[in-house]
Structure formats: structure tokens, C-alpha cells
Motif scaffolding. Structure first.
Motif, PDB file in Angstrom:
ATOM      1  N   LEU A   1      16.281 -19.793   7.244  1.00  0.00           N
ATOM      2  CA  LEU A   1      15.147 -20.789   8.015  1.00  0.00           C
ATOM      3  C   LEU A   1      15.998 -21.896   8.470  1.00  0.00           C
ATOM      4  O   LEU A   1      15.762 -22.476   9.710  1.00  0.00           O
ATOM      5  CB  LEU A   1      14.105 -21.144   6.989  1.00  0.00           C
TER       6      LEU A   1
ATOM      7  N   ILE B   1      17.007 -23.219  16.929  1.00  0.00           N
ATOM      8  CA  ILE B   1      15.905 -23.577  17.884  1.00  0.00           C
ATOM      9  C   ILE B   1      16.327 -24.991  18.372  1.00  0.00           C
ATOM     10  O   ILE B   1      15.794 -25.331  19.341  1.00  0.00           O
ATOM     11  CB  ILE B   1      14.617 -23.803  16.818  1.00  0.00           C
TER      12      ILE B   1
ATOM     13  N   ASP C   1       8.174 -15.578   9.837  1.00  0.00           N
ATOM     14  CA  ASP C   1       9.258 -15.433   8.484  1.00  0.00           C
ATOM     15  C   ASP C   1       8.988 -16.903   7.850  1.00  0.00           C
ATOM     16  O   ASP C   1       9.228 -16.371   6.639  1.00  0.00           O
ATOM     17  CB  ASP C   1      10.743 -15.459   9.097  1.00  0.00           C
ATOM     18  N   GLU C   2       8.872 -17.826   8.273  1.00  0.00           N
ATOM     19  CA  GLU C   2       8.785 -19.181   7.527  1.00  0.00           C
ATOM     20  C   GLU C   2       7.375 -19.116   6.598  1.00  0.00           C
ATOM     21  O   GLU C   2       7.383 -19.220   5.486  1.00  0.00           O
ATOM     22  CB  GLU C   2       8.839 -20.228   8.188  1.00  0.00           C
TER      23      GLU C   2
ATOM     24  N   HIS D   1      10.604 -29.755  11.999  1.00  0.00           N
ATOM     25  CA  HIS D   1      11.799 -29.101  11.340  1.00  0.00           C
ATOM     26  C   HIS D   1      12.653 -30.146  10.475  1.00  0.00           C
ATOM     27  O   HIS D   1      13.295 -29.632   9.496  1.00  0.00           O
ATOM     28  CB  HIS D   1      12.523 -28.379  12.583  1.00  0.00           C
TER      29      HIS D   1
ATOM     30  N   ASP E   1      18.142 -21.048  11.447  1.00  0.00           N
ATOM     31  CA  ASP E   1      16.996 -21.104  12.522  1.00  0.00           C
ATOM     32  C   ASP E   1      16.873 -22.259  13.252  1.00  0.00           C
ATOM     33  O   ASP E   1      16.879 -22.486  14.555  1.00  0.00           O
ATOM     34  CB  ASP E   1      15.558 -20.534  12.028  1.00  0.00           C
ATOM     35  N   HIS E   2      16.719 -23.408  12.325  1.00  0.00           N
ATOM     36  CA  HIS E   2      16.193 -24.704  12.887  1.00  0.00           C
ATOM     37  C   HIS E   2      17.397 -25.152  13.954  1.00  0.00           C
ATOM     38  O   HIS E   2      17.099 -25.658  14.666  1.00  0.00           O
ATOM     39  CB  HIS E   2      16.175 -25.742  11.780  1.00  0.00           C
TER      40      HIS E   2
ATOM     41  N   ARG F   1       9.269 -15.721  15.951  1.00  0.00           N
ATOM     42  CA  ARG F   1      10.029 -14.927  14.869  1.00  0.00           C
ATOM     43  C   ARG F   1      10.073 -15.868  13.720  1.00  0.00           C
ATOM     44  O   ARG F   1       9.939 -15.548  12.558  1.00  0.00           O
ATOM     45  CB  ARG F   1      11.395 -14.466  15.208  1.00  0.00           C
ATOM     46  N   HIS F   2      10.564 -16.960  13.907  1.00  0.00           N
ATOM     47  CA  HIS F   2      10.865 -17.969  12.807  1.00  0.00           C
ATOM     48  C   HIS F   2       9.664 -18.292  12.205  1.00  0.00           C
ATOM     49  O   HIS F   2       9.580 -18.658  11.145  1.00  0.00           O
ATOM     50  CB  HIS F   2      11.592 -19.181  13.467  1.00  0.00           C
TER      51      HIS F   2
ATOM     52  N   LEU G   1      18.507 -15.167  14.293  1.00  0.00           N
ATOM     53  CA  LEU G   1      17.133 -15.383  14.650  1.00  0.00           C
ATOM     54  C   LEU G   1      16.620 -14.413  15.971  1.00  0.00           C
ATOM     55  O   LEU G   1      15.744 -13.847  15.855  1.00  0.00           O
ATOM     56  CB  LEU G   1      16.932 -16.743  15.138  1.00  0.00           C
TER      57      LEU G   1
END
Length: 196
Positions: free
Chosen positions: A120, A127, A176-177, A95, A123-124, A172-173, A10
Motif C-alpha cells: 500500500l 499515486i 485493497d486497502e 495518504h 501504491d501511495h 484498485r488501491h 498497482l
């Protein structure tokens, strides 16, 4: 994808890999709001993400105002604490719903995007760790507001760094999501995806 050397990590990636962008190329971002399937879930998703971007910007601006002495310590604490709690709590809840419900449904509906949802999901986790660090730094900062100026300045700098890192990750996330999910909703519609 918690490995910092991984190409889709990420904090170092510049977007989704090319093989996951075929739907966003078919439905480019500038066409989303004019599409018939944007109403409902897609619109809600975009609005929710915009709220997170706006809140993140407010927190960044607020800490800047405090550091530049445009807000005093007590005024800042009263302003900051409820906004931060709302931001962190809603982001974590959002999330969790995505991980437990929407990502599995979307990955099942379009197998070619499964790896994207794995990215993703990874990523979570990053995050979530950043949310915890952010909350810890914020609590230390709020606690330091009753201390001397050097301690306040140090705590404000530490929080500002954590906030900047979280906001960069989140930016960024979210992009992309959206590039993965919104074109899928536009292409299939909510009913065919099983979310409407």
C-alpha cells in the motif's frame, strides 16, 4: 514495487496476494456493516474512500460532459477547478496520514500483514506521481480553454487519459486497502490497535 513487472504492481495486480487475504476471508466485505467494530474508525475510513470514489467519478463525468459539448469551456473551468483541487489535496493528505501514522501502527499490530502495508505504501508513491501528472495535465487543459478548438480537444484528451489512469489506480488501491485494514479493525477493535 515500482517495478511494472512486479506481481503486486498497482496498475497490473488484480488484488492482494492470497497470503494477505486471511482476515478478509474471515470478515468478508458483505458482513462489514453489521459488525460491532465497524463504527468509528472503520466507518470513517469507508466513508472517506467512498468520497474519493464519488469525486473521481464526478471528474470523469465532468470531462466527458465537456468533451461532448454539454458544458462550455468557461462553465466547465468554474465547475472543474475547485473539485479537482479538493480531490487532489484531500487524497494527498489522506495518504500522508496513512503512511506516517496508521500503516506503521497496523503493521506493528499484525506482523503477518506488514508486507501488505508495504504494498500500500508503494501504491501511495505511484499515486502521488499520478496526482502530479493529473494536476499538470489539468493545468494545461484549463490553460488551453482560452485557445483554439484543436488545442482544447488535445488538452482535454490528455487530461482525460491521465484522469482515467489515476482513477483506475485509485480504485484498485482503495479496494485493497479496505480489504487489509477494515477486517483488521473488525478483528481487533480500535482500542487494541491503539487507534481509538
Amino acid at each position: 514495487m515500482a517495478d511494472k513487472a512486479h506481481p503486486y504492481y498497482l496498475e497490473t495486480r488484480s488484488g492482494l496476494p492470497a497470503d494477505l487475504r486471511w482476515l478478509v476471508e474471515k470478515y468478508p466485505r458483505e458482513d462489514w456493516l453489521g459488525h460491532d467494530n465497524v463504527h468509528g474508525m472503520a466507518s470513517m475510513w469507508l466513508k472517506r474512500h467512498d468520497m474519493f470514489r464519488e469525486l473521481g467519478g464526478m471528474l470523469t463525468e465532468g470531462i466527458g460532459d465537456y468533451r461532448e459539448a454539454r458544458l462550455d469551456a468557461q462553465g466547465f473551468a468554474r465547475w472543474f477547478a475547485p473539485r479537482l483541487n479538493f480531490f487532489l489535496g484531500n487524497l494527498d493528505g489522506h495518504h500522508n496520514v496513512e503512511d506516517q501514522h496508521y500503516f506503521p501502527v497496523f503493521a506493528d499490530a499484525e506482523k503477518r500483514l506488514k508486507r501488505g502495508f508495504e504494498i500500500l505504501d508503494a501504491d501511495h508513491h505511484l499515486i502521488h506521481e499520478a496526482l502530479q501528472r493529473n494536476a499538470e495535465a489539468a493545468n494545461a487543459f484549463i490553460g488551453a480553454l482560452a485557445e483554439d478548438a484543436d488545442r482544447q480537444r488535445f488538452a482535454a484528451d490528455t487530461y482525460a487519459d491521465e484522469n482515467a489512469r489515476l482513477i483506475a489506480m485509485l480504485s484498485r488501491h482503495l479496494a485493497d486497502e479496505e480489504d487489509l485494514i477494515i477486517p483488521l479493525i473488525l478483528d481487533r477493535g480500535e482500542r487494541d490497535l491503539g487507534i481509538g
